[in-house]
Design a protein around this motif. Sequence first.
Motif, PDB file in Angstrom:
ATOM      1  N   LEU A  11     -50.887 -50.511  74.703  1.00 53.53           N
ATOM      2  CA  LEU A  11     -51.972 -51.496  74.609  1.00 53.53           C
ATOM      3  C   LEU A  11     -53.311 -50.826  74.296  1.00 53.53           C
ATOM      4  N   GLY A  12     -53.295 -49.912  73.320  1.00 54.25           N
ATOM      5  CA  GLY A  12     -54.518 -49.250  72.888  1.00 54.25           C
ATOM      6  C   GLY A  12     -55.154 -50.006  71.730  1.00 54.25           C
ATOM      7  N   LEU A  13     -55.788 -49.252  70.823  1.00 60.51           N
ATOM      8  CA  LEU A  13     -56.488 -49.888  69.693  1.00 60.51           C
ATOM      9  C   LEU A  13     -55.598 -50.862  68.924  1.00 60.51           C
ATOM     10  N   ILE A  14     -54.431 -50.386  68.473  1.00 56.43           N
ATOM     11  CA  ILE A  14     -53.607 -51.231  67.596  1.00 56.43           C
ATOM     12  C   ILE A  14     -52.873 -52.302  68.407  1.00 56.43           C
ATOM     13  N   GLY A  15     -52.238 -51.906  69.529  1.00 57.84           N
ATOM     14  CA  GLY A  15     -51.521 -52.886  70.347  1.00 57.84           C
ATOM     15  C   GLY A  15     -52.462 -53.964  70.877  1.00 57.84           C
ATOM     16  N   PHE A  34     -46.905 -54.032  77.686  1.00 55.00           N
ATOM     17  CA  PHE A  34     -46.688 -52.929  78.636  1.00 55.00           C
ATOM     18  C   PHE A  34     -47.397 -51.696  78.084  1.00 55.00           C
ATOM     19  N   ASP A  35     -47.938 -50.880  78.989  1.00 54.96           N
ATOM     20  CA  ASP A  35     -48.460 -49.561  78.616  1.00 54.96           C
ATOM     21  C   ASP A  35     -48.034 -48.594  79.719  1.00 54.96           C
ATOM     22  N   ALA A  36     -47.757 -47.355  79.333  1.00 52.01           N
ATOM     23  CA  ALA A  36     -47.277 -46.376  80.308  1.00 52.01           C
ATOM     24  C   ALA A  36     -48.344 -46.042  81.345  1.00 52.01           C
ATOM     25  N   ASP A  37     -49.614 -46.225  80.976  1.00 55.31           N
ATOM     26  CA  ASP A  37     -50.737 -45.837  81.829  1.00 55.31           C
ATOM     27  C   ASP A  37     -51.173 -47.042  82.673  1.00 55.31           C
ATOM     28  N   ALA A  38     -51.085 -46.889  84.021  1.00 59.40           N
ATOM     29  CA  ALA A  38     -51.424 -48.008  84.916  1.00 59.40           C
ATOM     30  C   ALA A  38     -52.873 -48.467  84.726  1.00 59.40           C
ATOM     31  N   CYS A  70     -46.410 -49.777  69.793  1.00 59.05           N
ATOM     32  CA  CYS A  70     -47.758 -49.369  69.355  1.00 59.05           C
ATOM     33  C   CYS A  70     -48.178 -48.108  70.102  1.00 59.05           C
ATOM     34  N   VAL A  71     -47.268 -47.156  70.193  1.00 61.74           N
ATOM     35  CA  VAL A  71     -47.498 -45.900  70.916  1.00 61.74           C
ATOM     36  C   VAL A  71     -47.585 -44.760  69.898  1.00 61.74           C
ATOM     37  N   PRO A  72     -48.030 -43.568  70.309  1.00 57.71           N
ATOM     38  CA  PRO A  72     -48.057 -42.447  69.360  1.00 57.71           C
ATOM     39  C   PRO A  72     -46.667 -42.216  68.746  1.00 57.71           C
ATOM     40  N   ASP A  95     -42.736 -51.490  64.665  1.00 61.44           N
ATOM     41  CA  ASP A  95     -43.697 -50.528  65.210  1.00 61.44           C
ATOM     42  C   ASP A  95     -44.910 -50.538  64.298  1.00 61.44           C
ATOM     43  N   VAL A  96     -45.895 -49.695  64.618  1.00 58.63           N
ATOM     44  CA  VAL A  96     -47.102 -49.626  63.785  1.00 58.63           C
ATOM     45  C   VAL A  96     -47.413 -48.176  63.422  1.00 58.63           C
ATOM     46  N   GLY A  97     -46.473 -47.280  63.634  1.00 59.13           N
ATOM     47  CA  GLY A  97     -46.721 -45.844  63.484  1.00 59.13           C
ATOM     48  C   GLY A  97     -47.182 -45.453  62.086  1.00 59.13           C
ATOM     49  N   SER A  98     -47.963 -44.362  62.038  1.00 57.87           N
ATOM     50  CA  SER A  98     -48.576 -43.958  60.776  1.00 57.87           C
ATOM     51  C   SER A  98     -47.652 -43.177  59.857  1.00 57.87           C
ATOM     52  N   SER A  99     -46.467 -42.762  60.346  1.00 61.97           N
ATOM     53  CA  SER A  99     -45.468 -42.197  59.441  1.00 61.97           C
ATOM     54  C   SER A  99     -44.205 -43.027  59.632  1.00 61.97           C
ATOM     55  N   HIS A 120     -46.493 -50.504  59.119  1.00 61.63           N
ATOM     56  CA  HIS A 120     -47.695 -49.687  59.330  1.00 61.63           C
ATOM     57  C   HIS A 120     -48.915 -50.461  58.845  1.00 61.63           C
ATOM     58  N   PRO A 121     -49.677 -51.031  59.779  1.00 63.85           N
ATOM     59  CA  PRO A 121     -50.934 -51.655  59.351  1.00 63.85           C
ATOM     60  C   PRO A 121     -51.930 -50.552  58.983  1.00 63.85           C
ATOM     61  N   VAL A 122     -52.377 -50.563  57.734  1.00 68.47           N
ATOM     62  CA  VAL A 122     -53.306 -49.505  57.295  1.00 68.47           C
ATOM     63  C   VAL A 122     -54.713 -49.971  57.674  1.00 68.47           C
ATOM     64  N   ALA A 123     -54.942 -49.966  58.964  1.00 71.81           N
ATOM     65  CA  ALA A 123     -56.205 -50.468  59.507  1.00 71.81           C
ATOM     66  C   ALA A 123     -56.430 -49.722  60.793  1.00 71.81           C
ATOM     67  N   GLY A 124     -57.637 -49.348  61.050  1.00 72.01           N
ATOM     68  CA  GLY A 124     -57.894 -48.653  62.309  1.00 72.01           C
ATOM     69  C   GLY A 124     -59.328 -48.208  62.367  1.00 72.01           C
ATOM     70  N   THR A 125     -59.662 -47.557  63.443  1.00 75.01           N
ATOM     71  CA  THR A 125     -60.996 -46.979  63.595  1.00 75.01           C
ATOM     72  C   THR A 125     -60.790 -45.618  64.252  1.00 75.01           C
ATOM     73  N   HIS A 127     -61.753 -45.023  67.139  1.00 69.02           N
ATOM     74  CA  HIS A 127     -61.720 -45.271  68.586  1.00 69.02           C
ATOM     75  C   HIS A 127     -60.297 -45.523  69.036  1.00 69.02           C
ATOM     76  N   SER A 128     -60.036 -45.282  70.313  1.00 69.92           N
ATOM     77  CA  SER A 128     -58.702 -45.573  70.831  1.00 69.92           C
ATOM     78  C   SER A 128     -58.837 -46.177  72.225  1.00 69.92           C
ATOM     79  N   GLY A 129     -57.703 -46.640  72.754  1.00 74.41           N
ATOM     80  CA  GLY A 129     -57.707 -47.232  74.088  1.00 74.41           C
ATOM     81  C   GLY A 129     -57.875 -48.741  74.052  1.00 74.41           C
ATOM     82  N   PRO A 130     -57.662 -49.397  75.204  1.00 74.78           N
ATOM     83  CA  PRO A 130     -57.651 -50.865  75.244  1.00 74.78           C
ATOM     84  C   PRO A 130     -58.987 -51.507  74.880  1.00 74.78           C
TER      85      PRO A 130
HETATM   86  P1  NAP Z   1     -54.162 -45.626  71.363  1.00 73.18           P
HETATM   87  O1  NAP Z   1     -55.394 -46.461  71.287  1.00 73.18           O
HETATM   88  O2  NAP Z   1     -54.239 -44.281  71.992  1.00 73.18           O
HETATM   89  O3  NAP Z   1     -53.030 -46.495  72.094  1.00 73.18           O
HETATM   90  C1  NAP Z   1     -51.744 -46.021  72.358  1.00 73.18           C
HETATM   91  C2  NAP Z   1     -51.375 -46.458  73.768  1.00 73.18           C
HETATM   92  O4  NAP Z   1     -49.986 -46.186  73.990  1.00 73.18           O
HETATM   93  C3  NAP Z   1     -52.159 -45.706  74.854  1.00 73.18           C
HETATM   94  O5  NAP Z   1     -52.660 -46.605  75.831  1.00 73.18           O
HETATM   95  C4  NAP Z   1     -51.093 -44.787  75.426  1.00 73.18           C
HETATM   96  O6  NAP Z   1     -51.342 -44.461  76.787  1.00 73.18           O
HETATM   97  C5  NAP Z   1     -49.868 -45.642  75.293  1.00 73.18           C
HETATM   98  N1  NAP Z   1     -48.633 -44.875  75.402  1.00 73.18           N
HETATM   99  C6  NAP Z   1     -48.397 -43.571  75.120  1.00 73.18           C
HETATM  100  N2  NAP Z   1     -47.115 -43.258  75.371  1.00 73.18           N
HETATM  101  C7  NAP Z   1     -46.542 -44.386  75.850  1.00 73.18           C
HETATM  102  C8  NAP Z   1     -45.244 -44.705  76.302  1.00 73.18           C
HETATM  103  N3  NAP Z   1     -44.290 -43.778  76.313  1.00 73.18           N
HETATM  104  N4  NAP Z   1     -44.971 -45.977  76.719  1.00 73.18           N
HETATM  105  C9  NAP Z   1     -45.941 -46.919  76.708  1.00 73.18           C
HETATM  106  N5  NAP Z   1     -47.216 -46.674  76.311  1.00 73.18           N
HETATM  107  C10 NAP Z   1     -47.501 -45.424  75.879  1.00 73.18           C
HETATM  108  O7  NAP Z   1     -53.524 -45.402  69.899  1.00 73.18           O
HETATM  109  P2  NAP Z   1     -53.539 -46.358  68.631  1.00 73.18           P
HETATM  110  O8  NAP Z   1     -54.648 -45.944  67.732  1.00 73.18           O
HETATM  111  O9  NAP Z   1     -53.418 -47.779  69.053  1.00 73.18           O
HETATM  112  O10 NAP Z   1     -52.214 -45.858  67.928  1.00 73.18           O
HETATM  113  C11 NAP Z   1     -50.943 -46.403  68.246  1.00 73.18           C
HETATM  114  C12 NAP Z   1     -50.024 -46.241  67.052  1.00 73.18           C
HETATM  115  O11 NAP Z   1     -50.628 -46.883  65.936  1.00 73.18           O
HETATM  116  C13 NAP Z   1     -49.737 -44.797  66.643  1.00 73.18           C
HETATM  117  O12 NAP Z   1     -48.376 -44.652  66.349  1.00 73.18           O
HETATM  118  C14 NAP Z   1     -50.565 -44.624  65.387  1.00 73.18           C
HETATM  119  O13 NAP Z   1     -49.933 -43.713  64.493  1.00 73.18           O
HETATM  120  C15 NAP Z   1     -50.591 -46.028  64.812  1.00 73.18           C
HETATM  121  N6  NAP Z   1     -51.762 -46.373  63.992  1.00 73.18           N
HETATM  122  C16 NAP Z   1     -53.012 -45.995  64.383  1.00 73.18           C
HETATM  123  C17 NAP Z   1     -54.099 -46.310  63.570  1.00 73.18           C
HETATM  124  C18 NAP Z   1     -55.506 -45.892  63.954  1.00 73.18           C
HETATM  125  O14 NAP Z   1     -56.399 -45.895  63.121  1.00 73.18           O
HETATM  126  N7  NAP Z   1     -55.767 -45.567  65.201  1.00 73.18           N
HETATM  127  C19 NAP Z   1     -53.915 -47.043  62.384  1.00 73.18           C
HETATM  128  C20 NAP Z   1     -52.619 -47.453  62.051  1.00 73.18           C
HETATM  129  C21 NAP Z   1     -51.557 -47.110  62.861  1.00 73.18           C
HETATM  130  P3  NAP Z   1     -52.057 -43.013  77.080  1.00 73.18           P
HETATM  131  O15 NAP Z   1     -53.380 -43.050  76.426  1.00 73.18           O
HETATM  132  O16 NAP Z   1     -52.115 -42.954  78.552  1.00 73.18           O
HETATM  133  O17 NAP Z   1     -51.148 -41.972  76.485  1.00 73.18           O
END
Ligand code: NAP
Length: 301
Positions: A11-15, A34-38, A70-72, A95-99, A120-125, A127-130
């Motif tokens: 539940l970070g930026l993308i989720g 759900f997110d792994a981090d309470a 939506c996890v790494p 999923d939304v992973g970048s690869s 893969h949504p080609v959108a982001g910033t 910043h990260s986190g909820p």
């Molecule tokens: P983010 O803001 O860091 O969010 C990811 C969340 O997933 C964090 O809250 C993280 O918790 C949690 N997480 C990590 N491992 C987990 C697990 N095993 N089970 C449940 N939750 C878990 O990252 P994001 O930018 O949203 O990126 C998520 C995905 O989107 C990545 O695969 C990335 O490649 C892809 N994406 C990102 C962008 C971008 O610009 N940011 C754009 C397109 C796609 P912790 O922080 O505690 O580890």
Amino acid sequence: MNFKKVAIIGLGLIGGSIGLAVRKELPDCVTSGFDADAKVRERARELQLADDIHDDPAEAVKGADLVILCVPVGAMASVAAAIAPGLSPDCVISDVGSSKRSITDALTKALPDHTIIPAHPVAGTEHSGPDAGFASLFHQRWCIITPPQGAPEDKVHALVDFWEGLGAMVETMDADHHDRVLAVTSHIPHLIAYTIVGTASDLEEVTRSEVIKYSAGGFRDFTRIAASDPTMWRDVFLNNKDAVLEMLDAFLTDLALMREAIKAGDGEMMHDTFSRTRAIRRSIVALGQDDPRPDFGREHD
Ligand code: NAP
């Protein structure tokens, strides 16, 4: 078919943005998360990133007909194993992973009896986190869907409709092709930004304050990219190794040519290259993929 319940894992930026966008754009669709981090789960509840936020991943996916991871990138396989006990037999796992190739292989191996349709949504910033999520993140941005061979067409169409419903423009392609395209349009630029910002901060004769003070000379735009999430980008380079190395070799060849042109005083070569790249920038703006205002619309006193 339309998805009725979407489970968002991570539940970070993308989720978080998906959760907010579904509530706004697809109000008939229920979300769970759900997110792994309470602490992230607690913040996600406060921000109402999903209708229900669970403390157990398998509970979060119960009854969902679409599950989006939506996890790494490096966490996808372990998350797939954690949600497996709760999955409905006919739900779509995306999923939304970048690869895309390594994720497709990992998810297919972890969940062999389920329909896997990576995206893969080609959108982001940077910043990260909820707190970084916002509902309009996907508006007018591309979302690339990479259905494996034999993926059921009705489910692929449903996923296309889902992303279009969130405001995205959708393209489908093969996972390997995605990885080569994104290596050059996203992964190598991030690598260059991380490297140049590191190089500048390591230079002894340029003080840190000068680097910051004169950053408007181009460096500042690299620092924005170089502020991107370290875990996410580590995983991208670990998981898209072949395509990144191929594009990096091409880049290094061109960089060496540019070095030669500077050394030889070949202004014509430089002018030709810079004119070509200026035209590319103009076409990106013309396609609505960036802010046409000077200095990206930054406000100045
Ligand atoms: P983010 O803001 O860091 O969010 C990811 C969340 O997933 C964090 O809250 C993280 O918790 C949690 N997480 C990590 N491992 C987990 C697990 N095993 N089970 C449940 N939750 C878990 O990252 P994001 O930018 O949203 O990126 C998520 C995905 O989107 C990545 O695969 C990335 O490649 C892809 N994406 C990102 C962008 C971008 O610009 N940011 C754009 C397109 C796609 P912790 O922080 O505690 O580890």
